[in-house]
Design a protein around this motif. Structure first.
Motif, PDB file in Angstrom:
ATOM      1  N   TRP A  18     -16.983 -18.700 118.560  1.00 43.20           N
ATOM      2  CA  TRP A  18     -16.670 -18.986 117.176  1.00 43.20           C
ATOM      3  C   TRP A  18     -16.144 -18.159 116.614  1.00 43.20           C
ATOM      4  CZ3 TRP A  18     -17.150 -15.838 112.717  1.00 43.20           C
ATOM      5  CH2 TRP A  18     -17.222 -15.645 111.866  1.00 43.20           C
ATOM      6  N   LEU A  19     -15.235 -16.924 116.907  1.00 37.25           N
ATOM      7  CA  LEU A  19     -14.256 -16.241 116.730  1.00 37.25           C
ATOM      8  C   LEU A  19     -12.589 -17.310 117.424  1.00 37.25           C
ATOM      9  CD1 LEU A  19     -15.164 -12.926 118.049  1.00 37.25           C
ATOM     10  CD2 LEU A  19     -14.956 -13.136 115.233  1.00 37.25           C
ATOM     11  N   LEU A  20     -13.267 -17.753 118.516  1.00 39.79           N
ATOM     12  CA  LEU A  20     -11.935 -18.290 119.340  1.00 39.79           C
ATOM     13  C   LEU A  20     -11.768 -19.634 118.317  1.00 39.79           C
ATOM     14  CD1 LEU A  20     -12.370 -18.567 122.940  1.00 39.79           C
ATOM     15  CD2 LEU A  20     -10.867 -17.125 121.338  1.00 39.79           C
ATOM     16  N   SER A  21     -12.418 -20.122 117.827  1.00 42.39           N
ATOM     17  CA  SER A  21     -12.425 -21.639 116.915  1.00 42.39           C
ATOM     18  C   SER A  21     -11.744 -21.158 115.957  1.00 42.39           C
ATOM     19  CB  SER A  21     -14.129 -22.288 116.577  1.00 42.39           C
ATOM     20  OG  SER A  21     -14.825 -22.502 117.471  1.00 42.39           O
ATOM     21  N   ARG A  22     -12.704 -20.183 115.250  1.00 37.45           N
ATOM     22  CA  ARG A  22     -11.391 -19.211 113.827  1.00 37.45           C
ATOM     23  C   ARG A  22     -10.071 -19.163 113.748  1.00 37.45           C
ATOM     24  NH1 ARG A  22     -13.825 -14.291 110.558  1.00 37.45           N
ATOM     25  NH2 ARG A  22     -12.894 -13.212 112.479  1.00 37.45           N
ATOM     26  N   GLU A  23      -9.262 -19.352 115.078  1.00 29.08           N
ATOM     27  CA  GLU A  23      -8.620 -19.137 115.733  1.00 29.08           C
ATOM     28  C   GLU A  23      -7.692 -20.319 116.093  1.00 29.08           C
ATOM     29  OE1 GLU A  23      -7.570 -16.122 118.576  1.00 29.08           O
ATOM     30  OE2 GLU A  23      -9.067 -14.123 117.890  1.00 29.08           O
ATOM     31  N   GLY A  24      -7.865 -21.284 115.423  1.00 32.68           N
ATOM     32  CA  GLY A  24      -7.775 -22.969 116.221  1.00 32.68           C
ATOM     33  C   GLY A  24      -7.932 -23.268 117.326  1.00 32.68           C
ATOM     34  N   ILE A  25      -8.773 -22.281 118.249  1.00 26.02           N
ATOM     35  CA  ILE A  25      -8.632 -22.979 119.652  1.00 26.02           C
ATOM     36  C   ILE A  25     -10.578 -23.629 119.941  1.00 26.02           C
ATOM     37  CG2 ILE A  25      -9.218 -22.623 121.856  1.00 26.02           C
ATOM     38  CD1 ILE A  25      -7.385 -19.138 121.461  1.00 26.02           C
ATOM     39  N   SER A  26     -10.041 -24.655 119.629  1.00 32.25           N
ATOM     40  CA  SER A  26     -11.020 -26.003 119.508  1.00 32.25           C
ATOM     41  C   SER A  26     -12.056 -26.281 120.929  1.00 32.25           C
ATOM     42  CB  SER A  26     -11.169 -27.051 119.312  1.00 32.25           C
ATOM     43  OG  SER A  26     -11.997 -27.418 118.439  1.00 32.25           O
ATOM     44  N   MET A  27     -13.147 -26.104 122.007  1.00 34.20           N
ATOM     45  CA  MET A  27     -13.684 -26.087 122.878  1.00 34.20           C
ATOM     46  C   MET A  27     -15.622 -27.046 122.667  1.00 34.20           C
ATOM     47  SD  MET A  27     -13.742 -23.908 126.038  1.00 34.20           S
ATOM     48  CE  MET A  27     -11.774 -23.232 125.741  1.00 34.20           C
ATOM     49  N   ASN A  28     -15.623 -27.414 124.018  1.00 30.52           N
ATOM     50  CA  ASN A  28     -16.909 -27.469 123.865  1.00 30.52           C
ATOM     51  C   ASN A  28     -17.974 -26.544 123.932  1.00 30.52           C
ATOM     52  OD1 ASN A  28     -19.902 -28.697 125.330  1.00 30.52           O
ATOM     53  ND2 ASN A  28     -19.437 -30.105 123.239  1.00 30.52           N
ATOM     54  N   HIS A  29     -18.846 -26.216 123.765  1.00 30.57           N
ATOM     55  CA  HIS A  29     -19.464 -25.236 123.358  1.00 30.57           C
ATOM     56  C   HIS A  29     -19.845 -25.035 125.169  1.00 30.57           C
ATOM     57  CE1 HIS A  29     -22.911 -27.754 122.182  1.00 30.57           C
ATOM     58  NE2 HIS A  29     -23.885 -26.572 123.228  1.00 30.57           N
ATOM     59  N   LYS A  31     -19.176 -26.451 127.809  1.00 34.00           N
ATOM     60  CA  LYS A  31     -17.746 -26.008 128.576  1.00 34.00           C
ATOM     61  C   LYS A  31     -17.614 -24.427 128.050  1.00 34.00           C
ATOM     62  CE  LYS A  31     -12.731 -26.539 129.878  1.00 34.00           C
ATOM     63  NZ  LYS A  31     -11.778 -27.433 128.965  1.00 34.00           N
ATOM     64  N   PHE A  32     -17.582 -24.292 127.266  1.00 31.74           N
ATOM     65  CA  PHE A  32     -16.765 -22.634 126.973  1.00 31.74           C
ATOM     66  C   PHE A  32     -17.872 -21.754 127.455  1.00 31.74           C
ATOM     67  CE2 PHE A  32     -17.091 -18.968 124.336  1.00 31.74           C
ATOM     68  CZ  PHE A  32     -15.567 -18.011 124.133  1.00 31.74           C
ATOM     69  N   ARG A  33     -19.412 -22.364 127.478  1.00 33.81           N
ATOM     70  CA  ARG A  33     -20.449 -21.154 128.353  1.00 33.81           C
ATOM     71  C   ARG A  33     -19.966 -21.387 129.277  1.00 33.81           C
ATOM     72  NH1 ARG A  33     -26.806 -21.771 127.993  1.00 33.81           N
ATOM     73  NH2 ARG A  33     -27.259 -19.880 128.808  1.00 33.81           N
ATOM     74  N   ARG A  34     -19.539 -22.710 130.569  1.00 37.54           N
ATOM     75  CA  ARG A  34     -19.826 -22.542 131.389  1.00 37.54           C
ATOM     76  C   ARG A  34     -18.194 -21.840 132.208  1.00 37.54           C
ATOM     77  NH1 ARG A  34     -15.813 -25.721 134.424  1.00 37.54           N
ATOM     78  NH2 ARG A  34     -16.005 -26.700 132.698  1.00 37.54           N
ATOM     79  N   LEU A  35     -17.373 -21.755 131.167  1.00 38.10           N
ATOM     80  CA  LEU A  35     -16.376 -21.124 131.524  1.00 38.10           C
ATOM     81  C   LEU A  35     -16.575 -19.230 131.603  1.00 38.10           C
ATOM     82  CD1 LEU A  35     -13.313 -23.524 130.267  1.00 38.10           C
ATOM     83  CD2 LEU A  35     -13.516 -23.009 132.504  1.00 38.10           C
ATOM     84  N   TYR A  36     -17.265 -18.593 130.495  1.00 28.94           N
ATOM     85  CA  TYR A  36     -17.495 -17.839 130.108  1.00 28.94           C
ATOM     86  C   TYR A  36     -18.212 -16.971 131.168  1.00 28.94           C
ATOM     87  CZ  TYR A  36     -20.360 -14.062 127.325  1.00 28.94           C
ATOM     88  OH  TYR A  36     -21.127 -13.084 127.046  1.00 28.94           O
ATOM     89  N   ARG A  37     -19.379 -18.019 131.809  1.00 29.80           N
ATOM     90  CA  ARG A  37     -20.410 -17.674 133.032  1.00 29.80           C
ATOM     91  C   ARG A  37     -19.645 -17.629 134.095  1.00 29.80           C
ATOM     92  NH1 ARG A  37     -26.164 -17.914 133.039  1.00 29.80           N
ATOM     93  NH2 ARG A  37     -26.005 -18.533 134.806  1.00 29.80           N
ATOM     94  N   GLU A  38     -18.279 -18.300 134.524  1.00 33.29           N
ATOM     95  CA  GLU A  38     -17.325 -18.331 136.015  1.00 33.29           C
ATOM     96  C   GLU A  38     -16.443 -16.884 135.553  1.00 33.29           C
ATOM     97  OE1 GLU A  38     -15.441 -21.760 135.967  1.00 33.29           O
ATOM     98  OE2 GLU A  38     -16.782 -23.068 136.351  1.00 33.29           O
TER      99      GLU A  38
END
Length: 252
Positions: A18-29, A31-38
């Motif tokens: 949500w914080l990154l979305s406010r900064e204009g970085i849009s990403m499917n949640h 995909k974001f979770r997969r990168l977050y775990r990796e």
């Protein structure tokens, strides 16, 4: 993502997304979770709160008065529904009730003051105090008090009340013979009833584990001076007229 997770170490992936979305970085949640775990950015689960350890070695059986005191809290309620707590201190050898204090809130600093008052009244300090791991009893006030008074403090294992059996047995007698038999209408009245009951418990109630002697008799015999450790008969306020009573008894 790594920079933001380093700044917000207690934020999970949803809040970071949500914080990154406010900064204009849009990403499917997903995909974001997969990168977050990796990247192994998961929030570390905290352990239990820090507790004072005290001593854990086996306790010796007390051979005289004031060698070991056990203490605990008991809860009850006034007729209006307001809760109050009772702080109880018991001498493990003579089974005397050293202190029995009722109040709506009892902090660690208050516990330390009550123990100082008990030491002054009895003219001796305990060699060891036994308690559970309650927040009032693991506070800095208690740790400071035990160090300054040179009193060893023994904490029982969490979830093992049987390790504090002397005061637990006292609590059962207190609840069965006093708390469950009395309706408390106010805090002053509760204190008056508890003071009278404590005097009766120490001076008149026979204790089976003491050979049907009273705690005061055992304390006086061991010390070699009759009346040692006894407290004067409490001054209970006279019962006012108009039909009001200091204690309302329930009879089965």
């Amino acid at each position: 993502m790594r920079v933001l997770a380093g700044e917000r170490r207690r934020f999970g992936y949803r809040r970071l997304h949500w914080l990154l979305s406010r900064e204009g970085i849009s990403m499917n949640h997903k995909k974001f979770r997969r990168l977050y775990r990796e990247e192994r950015l998961q929030v570390r689960r905290r352990g239990g709160r820090k507790r004072a350890l005290g001593t854990r070695s086996p306790m010796t059986i007390p051979q005289g008065c004031n060698q070991r005191w056990s203490l605990d809290f008991v809860s009850d309620a006034l007729t209006c529904g307001r809760r109050f707590r009772i702080f109880a201190v018991v001498d493990d050898f003579s089974r005397e009730c050293v202190r029995l204090i009722a109040d709506t809130s009892i902090s660690g600093a208050r516990v330390a003051r009550e123990l100082d008052m008990a030491i002054t009244e009895r003219g001796a300090r305990p060699l060891m105090v036994v308690s559970d791991n309650g927040t009032e009893l693991t506070s800095m006030s208690i740790l400071r008090w035990s160090k300054e008074r040179n009193v060893e403090w023994h904490y029982i294992a969490p979830g093992k009340p049987q390790q504090n059996g002397f005061v637990e047995s006292f609590n059962a007698r207190l609840r069965d013979e006093c708390l469950n038999e009395t309706l408390f209408t106010s805090l002053p009245q509760a204190r008056s009833v508890l003071t009278a009951w404590r005097h009766d418990y120490n001076h008149h109630r026979p204790h089976s584990s003491l050979g049907n002697k009273t705690p005061a008799e055992v304390a006086g015999k061991i010390s070699g001076a009759p009346g040692w450790g006894l407290t004067p008969t409490p001054a209970v306020a006279p019962t006012p007229n108009r039909g009001h009573h200091s204690a309302i008894r329930l009879y089965s």
